[in-house]
Design a protein around this motif. Structure first.
Motif, short mmCIF file in Angstrom:
data_model
loop_
_atom_site.label_atom_id
_atom_site.label_comp_id
_atom_site.label_asym_id
_atom_site.label_seq_id
_atom_site.Cartn_x
_atom_site.Cartn_y
_atom_site.Cartn_z
N GLU A 202 -63.77 -68.81 22.61
CA GLU A 202 -64.71 -69.47 21.71
C GLU A 202 -65.97 -68.64 21.48
OE1 GLU A 202 -61.99 -72.61 23.17
OE2 GLU A 202 -63.09 -70.98 24.10
N SER A 203 -66.31 -67.76 22.42
CA SER A 203 -67.56 -66.97 22.29
C SER A 203 -67.33 -65.61 21.62
CB SER A 203 -68.18 -66.76 23.67
OG SER A 203 -67.31 -65.97 24.48
N ILE A 204 -66.12 -65.32 21.23
CA ILE A 204 -65.79 -63.99 20.69
C ILE A 204 -65.88 -63.99 19.17
CG2 ILE A 204 -63.95 -62.31 20.34
CD1 ILE A 204 -62.95 -62.94 23.13
N ASN A 205 -66.65 -63.00 18.65
CA ASN A 205 -66.64 -62.70 17.21
C ASN A 205 -65.97 -61.34 17.08
OD1 ASN A 205 -67.35 -61.65 14.59
ND2 ASN A 205 -68.93 -63.25 14.46
N LEU A 206 -64.73 -61.35 16.69
CA LEU A 206 -63.93 -60.12 16.70
C LEU A 206 -64.53 -59.05 15.80
CD1 LEU A 206 -61.41 -58.84 17.84
CD2 LEU A 206 -60.10 -59.77 15.91
N GLU A 207 -65.06 -59.47 14.67
CA GLU A 207 -65.64 -58.50 13.73
C GLU A 207 -66.84 -57.79 14.37
OE1 GLU A 207 -67.48 -58.39 9.18
OE2 GLU A 207 -66.46 -60.18 9.91
N ASP A 208 -67.73 -58.55 15.03
CA ASP A 208 -68.89 -57.94 15.70
C ASP A 208 -68.44 -57.03 16.83
OD1 ASP A 208 -70.53 -59.30 14.03
OD2 ASP A 208 -71.10 -60.86 15.46
N LEU A 209 -67.44 -57.45 17.56
CA LEU A 209 -66.97 -56.66 18.70
C LEU A 209 -66.40 -55.32 18.23
CD1 LEU A 209 -66.94 -57.33 21.71
CD2 LEU A 209 -64.54 -57.98 21.49
N GLU A 210 -65.64 -55.37 17.16
CA GLU A 210 -65.08 -54.12 16.62
C GLU A 210 -66.17 -53.20 16.08
OE1 GLU A 210 -62.36 -55.79 13.81
OE2 GLU A 210 -60.63 -55.73 15.20
N GLU A 211 -67.22 -53.79 15.50
CA GLU A 211 -68.34 -52.97 14.98
C GLU A 211 -69.08 -52.29 16.12
OE1 GLU A 211 -72.50 -54.20 13.05
OE2 GLU A 211 -70.80 -54.62 11.71
N GLN A 212 -69.31 -53.05 17.22
CA GLN A 212 -69.98 -52.45 18.38
C GLN A 212 -69.16 -51.29 18.94
OE1 GLN A 212 -71.31 -55.31 21.40
NE2 GLN A 212 -71.24 -56.91 19.82
N TYR A 213 -67.86 -51.50 18.96
CA TYR A 213 -66.99 -50.43 19.49
C TYR A 213 -67.09 -49.17 18.63
CZ TYR A 213 -62.79 -47.79 20.56
OH TYR A 213 -61.93 -46.77 20.89
N GLU A 214 -67.06 -49.33 17.31
CA GLU A 214 -67.14 -48.18 16.42
C GLU A 214 -68.46 -47.44 16.58
OE1 GLU A 214 -64.79 -46.85 14.61
OE2 GLU A 214 -63.36 -48.41 15.20
N GLN A 215 -69.55 -48.20 16.75
CA GLN A 215 -70.86 -47.55 16.91
C GLN A 215 -70.92 -46.75 18.22
OE1 GLN A 215 -73.92 -50.52 16.56
NE2 GLN A 215 -73.42 -50.99 14.41
N LEU A 216 -70.50 -47.37 19.32
CA LEU A 216 -70.58 -46.68 20.61
C LEU A 216 -69.60 -45.52 20.69
CD1 LEU A 216 -70.87 -49.78 22.96
CD2 LEU A 216 -72.61 -48.00 22.62
N ASN A 217 -68.46 -45.68 20.03
CA ASN A 217 -67.44 -44.64 20.10
C ASN A 217 -67.80 -43.42 19.22
OD1 ASN A 217 -64.88 -43.81 21.16
ND2 ASN A 217 -64.00 -44.14 19.12
N ASN A 218 -68.75 -43.61 18.26
CA ASN A 218 -69.11 -42.53 17.33
C ASN A 218 -70.61 -42.23 17.36
OD1 ASN A 218 -66.47 -42.07 15.69
ND2 ASN A 218 -66.70 -44.31 15.74
N VAL A 219 -71.23 -42.40 18.52
CA VAL A 219 -72.69 -42.26 18.62
C VAL A 219 -73.17 -40.85 18.26
CG1 VAL A 219 -72.63 -41.72 21.09
CG2 VAL A 219 -74.69 -42.76 20.10
N GLU A 220 -72.46 -39.82 18.64
CA GLU A 220 -72.88 -38.44 18.35
C GLU A 220 -72.81 -38.15 16.86
OE1 GLU A 220 -70.56 -35.83 20.68
OE2 GLU A 220 -71.41 -36.49 22.60
N VAL A 221 -71.74 -38.58 16.24
CA VAL A 221 -71.60 -38.36 14.79
C VAL A 221 -72.69 -39.12 14.04
CG1 VAL A 221 -70.09 -38.74 12.79
CG2 VAL A 221 -69.14 -38.02 14.98
N ILE A 222 -72.94 -40.36 14.49
CA ILE A 222 -73.97 -41.18 13.84
C ILE A 222 -75.33 -40.50 13.98
CG2 ILE A 222 -75.18 -43.40 13.91
CD1 ILE A 222 -72.51 -44.68 14.79
N GLY A 223 -75.65 -40.02 15.21
CA GLY A 223 -76.95 -39.35 15.44
C GLY A 223 -77.10 -38.12 14.56
N GLU A 224 -76.02 -37.36 14.48
CA GLU A 224 -76.06 -36.13 13.65
C GLU A 224 -76.32 -36.47 12.19
OE1 GLU A 224 -73.03 -32.59 12.18
OE2 GLU A 224 -72.53 -33.75 13.97
N LYS A 225 -75.62 -37.46 11.69
CA LYS A 225 -75.76 -37.82 10.28
C LYS A 225 -77.11 -38.44 10.00
CE LYS A 225 -71.69 -36.25 9.52
NZ LYS A 225 -71.60 -34.92 8.87
N LEU A 226 -77.64 -39.21 10.96
CA LEU A 226 -78.98 -39.77 10.77
C LEU A 226 -80.03 -38.66 10.70
CD1 LEU A 226 -78.94 -42.87 13.19
CD2 LEU A 226 -79.00 -42.93 10.68
#
Length: 550
Positions: A202-226
């Motif tokens: 009941e406490s799981i929002n799958l869409e938010d969870l998947e977004e968090q995963y993508e951000q943490l899994n691609n932190v270096e690429v995100i930092g570089e692009k920022l």
């Protein structure tokens, strides 16, 4: 009572229409005259299956119609139950069509043969030597005793509660079987339920969870692009903001020369503000950007569990998993609550059993109380019917199970002669003796309950002399309480009747017809005289006939 009978195109009968009165009605006729045809026609309106071979002329339909006065029979509930129109003067009609099909009507309402059979059992009882066999059946013996014991209300209550008792037993068995099945699945269902509860769906929002995963899994690429984006915007002299600032300054210089230049300058200023805001947001995103391997691992593990559950349960939505979890919780709860439900059902059964035992005991007491009276009456009537040594022993014993009519077993034991031993009726009584016993029982029953009209079909076979006279007296006594018919070959019985009909055959136009005629006083004297002495009537036979009638 049967008030009239109409028969058309049946066997040897072209057309017959006869009216009947109350009291004792006698029907006589030579052997083969057609008394059985008359009974056969009446049997059709009582529910007997039709046969095209019984139709006299196959090109015409056969009609049998009987009228009954049922004012005193209390049959409104039965008519309602059978979905038939109730009339005090009820008419039952059977038709056999040339096609062989038959139809039945009760007061012009179409009726099934089953309904006809049930209804007719309350209207008329055709008693033949064959029907005498009922006497040796346990159910009929119980009906006799219960009529005298006045157990109708007790039996109705017992029957109602017995149905409820059996329904509870059936429900208990279903619960026990359900528990056995659920126990087999309980452990597995409990495991699946706990597995789903553990992840807190009941406490799981799958869409938010998947977004968090993508951000943490691609932190270096995100930092570089920022960082690249910030450089493009803020690089000195070459950055978009610096160049846009120069553009803004140039356009501001001409903005006063017209509205069109002023609008362009304002739009450039607006873009400049928006890019400044974007730069601030990029700074903020870069500031909060950080690597967190543990959080990444936690989220990845959670997503893996969810995907495994999707695959295991063949679904693709969190809502589907929640629905499955709720169903499993219900099954587990049902299994855990079945013991209580079973115990509750067992208590209900035990309480109802106690009630049934009490009712059965009351029924048994009433039955036992009337046995001496029934035995005494039976032996008295049979003595009058030429069986002075006939003795009955009626045994009523309690059994350890519920029967449809209580908890009693019943045996009618009979001894016809002195020195012999008691035995079951079917083993110790001859056909003639059974006929007399049945007559005795019917006469006794008529004192206690409202019997339907009864037709004795040559019940006096093998009887003569004084016994036949006694038999006639019994029928006469019964007719004071009900309508009685007697098809007889004995003049002593024929003379007892309130009315007398003769069945005879006539030959016309190369055909033979059966007819039924009500005899007048003189005709009746002649008929009884013929029964006494044959076709050639003597003066003594006439005198004897008059004596019998008087």
């Amino acid at each position: 009572m049967l008030t009239s009978l109409y028969i058309k195109n049946y066997a040897l009968i072209d057309e017959l229409n006869v009216q009947f009165n109350n009291g004792l009605t006698i029907i006589t006729g030579e052997t083969g005259a057609g008394k059985s045809i008359l009974l056969g026609g009446l049997s059709l309106v009582l529910g007997k299956r039709a046969d095209l071979s019984q139709v006299k002329d196959n090109d015409e339909k056969c009609i049998i119609e009987a009228s009954f006065d049922i004012a005193n029979y209390n049959l409104r509930p039965l008519f309602s139950e059978l979905d038939l129109d109730y009339e005090v003067q009820t008419i039952i009609r059977r038709e056999i069509l040339p096609s062989g099909k038959s139809r039945a009507f009760v007061n012009d309402t179409p009726a099934t043969l089953e309904s006809l059979t049930e209804l007719s059992s309350y209207l008329i009882d055709i008693h033949s030597q064959h029907q005498t066999q009922q006497l040796i059946e346990n159910d009929y013996q119980f009906r006799v005793i219960d009529a005298l014991a006045n157990t109708k209300e007790n039996l109705e209550l017992f029957s109602t509660k017995l149905l409820a008792y059996k329904a509870l037993q059936k429900a208990l068995q279903v619960l026990i079987e359900s528990r056995a099945e659920l126990i087999k699945e309980y452990d597995y269902n409990l495991f699946l339920m706990n597995e789903l509860n553990e992840i807190k769906l009941e406490s799981i929002n799958l869409e938010d969870l998947e977004e968090q995963y993508e951000q943490l899994n691609n932190v270096e690429v995100i930092g570089e692009k920022l960082a690249n984006a910030k450089a493009i915007l803020s690089l000195e002299e070459q950055g978009v903001i610096d160049q846009l600032n120069t553009l803004k300054q140039e356009l501001n210089k001409i903005s006063g020369f017209g509205k069109a230049y002023e609008a362009i300058a304002e739009r450039i200023a607006s873009v400049h503000i928006e890019l400044d805001d974007l730069l601030v947001e990029l700074d903020d995103l870069e500031d909060v950007l950080s690597t967190d391997p543990q959080e990444l691992e936690r989220i990845n593990s959670k997503l893996q569990i969810i995907n495994n559950l999707f695959q295991k349960h063949s679904v693709s939505q969190i809502e589907d998993l929640i629905s499955i979890k709720n169903d499993l919780e219900s099954k587990v709860s049902d299994t855990e609550g079945l013991d209580d439900a079973i115990k509750e059902k067992e208590n209900e059964i035990s309480n109802l059993k106690n009630e049934l035992d009490k009712i059965a005991l009351e029924i048994s007491k009433k039955r036992k109380a009337v046995l001496p009276t029934l035995t005494q009456k039976l032996e008295k009537v049979l003595s009058d019917l030429g069986m002075p040594n006939a003795k009955f022993k009626i045994e009523l014993k309690e059994v350890d199970r519920f029967l449809p009519n209580g908890k009693d077993s019943l045996q009618f034991l009979f001894m016809a002669n002195k020195g012999s031993s008691y035995n079951e009726l079917k083993k110790s009584a001859s056909g003639g003796e059974l006929s007399r016993i049945m007559l005795a029982i019917k006469s006794i029953l008529s004192e206690y309950i409202q019997l339907p009209s009864i037709m004795f079909d040559e019940i006096d076979t093998g009887v003569s002399g004084e016994i036949s006279n006694k038999m006639g007296d019994i029928m006469k006594q019964m007719s004071s309480r009900m309508q009685v018919f007697s098809i007889t070959h004995l003049p002593q019985i024929a003379a007892k009747g309130n009315s007398h009909f003769k069945v005879f055959k006539i030959d016309t136009d190369n055909t033979t017809q059966t007819q039924l005629k009500r005899l007048g006083e003189e005709e009746r004297i002649v008929e009884i005289a013929q029964m006494l002495g044959g076709v050639d009537i003597t003066e003594s036979a006439m005198a004897h006939a008059k004596q019998l009638l008087n």
